[in-house]
Write an enzyme that holds these catalytic residues in place. Structure first.
Site, PDB file in Angstrom:
ATOM      1  N   VAL A 188      46.736  42.145  33.992  1.00 21.84           N
ATOM      2  CA  VAL A 188      46.232  41.272  32.925  1.00 21.84           C
ATOM      3  C   VAL A 188      45.098  41.915  32.121  1.00 21.84           C
ATOM      4  CG1 VAL A 188      46.901  39.129  34.074  1.00 21.84           C
ATOM      5  CG2 VAL A 188      44.574  40.023  34.413  1.00 21.84           C
ATOM      6  N   LYS A 189      44.712  43.125  32.452  1.00 20.76           N
ATOM      7  CA  LYS A 189      43.555  43.724  31.801  1.00 20.76           C
ATOM      8  C   LYS A 189      43.928  44.342  30.439  1.00 20.76           C
ATOM      9  CE  LYS A 189      40.461  42.693  34.912  1.00 20.76           C
ATOM     10  NZ  LYS A 189      40.992  41.458  35.515  1.00 20.76           N
TER      11      LYS A 189
END
Ligand SMILES: Cc1ncc(COP(=O)(O)O)c(C=O)c1O
Length: 388
Positions: A188-189
């Protein structure tokens, strides 16, 4: 009868993997060296250049990177490390892994990062480091935090899991703003290696300790050996390290994604500015851009200031029902049962406590279009306009 299909669920974040990324990982798979090869070295060198650091050391996750960062900083049993109460638990856990004591301090409600004054008030003779978090991608107030660290005679460390590509007063996050800075490349980064992390530093001794720590505490470096080598096979385990290496597949993906980072962050910024203009006038406190810096826009967190029934919890439920993967980042770390049992609380962190009742992360990621953001905005407006 014809029904329009329901629009797909829009997560708060997801990775954007390109054909170029897939080709890079496929090439790595065709190479017999699957770990400890040139791809990791190339990724580390390119990442160090991108953030203006002399050294970058890859790790198997952001959490492993934080563990290595605390080890390199010399954190040991009973050492106090000042951390913001608002972060992902992994920030504080890294201190605990080494027997250190995370001392939770409040956030600045504008930046959502460690408040320098709260940090100053938390300093004791046992303080070994300040560990700030560039929350949501907003750079910490590094100059003021550095002044506090210098007064305390301790290190300044940074968890920049949210902030690759961010900058503070023209200096990139990951450069010498902090003594050591950790990044995460989970899915998710802002950029991903599937799983992975990196620590950057300008100090060669810190870099050597990071490399030792992520490879079982072992070294083959002839210049670093404690005993004379009886033969070319010789290596030594000098400290209790871990197997925190980043494989060549992960490094290939990370290196390829690093090339996308400027464009991905620019798209995040575009969507964030769209939200900010389209949500103006509602009972929401919208996130601020740093006056003299660059936000990496990992998260777009609104704070719902309306009383019930139009409070945060109701907006959360409304948006989830409408197919939007909103989130609350994060449960303040001292509120987790593990930390409560250690005697921690947020009683002395009023800004963190208020934030936690109001905060909501809207979807924001590079695979989203402005049309997706418009659907979110329309759903938020509908929530505040209907009679409830
Ligand atoms: C602020 C922060 N620190 C540390 C981590 C840990 O990173 P990872 O999931 O790569 O272990 C995360 C993300 O999960 C994070 O958001």
């Amino acid at each position: 009868m014809h029904h329009d299909p329901a629009p797909p669920f829009l997560p708060y974040s997801r990775p954007l993997v390109t054909e170029e990324d897939i080709a890079a990982v496929t090439a790595a798979l065709r190479d017999p060296i699957l770990s400890q090869g040139n791809r990791l070295a190339s990724f580390e060198a390119a990442f160090a250049t991108a953030v203006g650091a002399r050294h970058a050391v890859g790790f198997s996750s952001g959490t492993a990177a934080l563990h290595g960062l605390c080890f390199a900083a010399g954190i040991g049993p009973g050492d106090e490390v000042i951390v913001p109460a608002l972060t992902f638990a992994g920030t504080a856990n890294a201190v605990r892994y080494l027997g250190g004591i995370p001392v939770f301090a409040d956030i600045d409600p504008q930046t959502l990062c460690l408040d320098p004054e709260a940090a100053r008030a938390a300093v004791t003779p046992r303080t070994r480091a300040l560990l700030t978090v560039d929350f949501a991608g907003h750079p910490s107030d590094y100059d003021r935090l550095r002044a506090v660290a210098d007064e305390a005679g301790c290190l300044l460390l940074a968890d920049a899991a949210h902030a690759p590509g961010a900058a503070y007063r023209g200096r990139p996050v990951g450069s010498a703003l902090a003594d050591l800075t950790a990044f995460s490349f989970n899915p998710v980064k802002n950029m991903t290696a599937a799983e992975g992390g990196m620590v950057t530093t300008d100090d060669a001794r810190h870099a050597a300790r990071l490399r030792l720590f992520r490879t079982h505490g072992m070294t083959r470096d002839p210049a670093a050996l404690e005993y004379p080598a009886p033969g070319p096979w010789y290596y030594e385990q000098q400290v209790l390290g871990f197997n925190y290496k980043l494989s060549e597949l992960h490094a290939a993906l990370g290196l390829s994604q690093l090339h996308h980072l400027p464009a991905y962050n620019a798209h995040r910024r575009h969507l964030a500015r769209y939200y900010t203009q389209a949500l103006a006038g509602l009972p929401l406190h919208l996130p601020a851009e740093p006056p003299e810096g660059t936000h990496a826009w990992h998260l777009y967190v609104v704070r719902v200031t309306a009383p019930p029934p139009r409070h945060r919890d109701a907006l959360f439920a409304h948006l989830r029902t409408a197919g939007f993967g909103v989130q609350v980042h994060y449960i303040p770390v001292p509120m987790h049962p593990y930390y409560r049992r250690l005697g921690c609380s947020i009683a002395h962190c009023p800004e963190t406590a208020r934030y936690y009742t109001q905060a909501l992360s809207l979807p924001l990621h590079p695979a989203m279009t402005e049309h997706d953001a418009e659907r979110v905005v329309n759903a938020v407006h509908a929530f505040f306009e209907t009679d409830r």
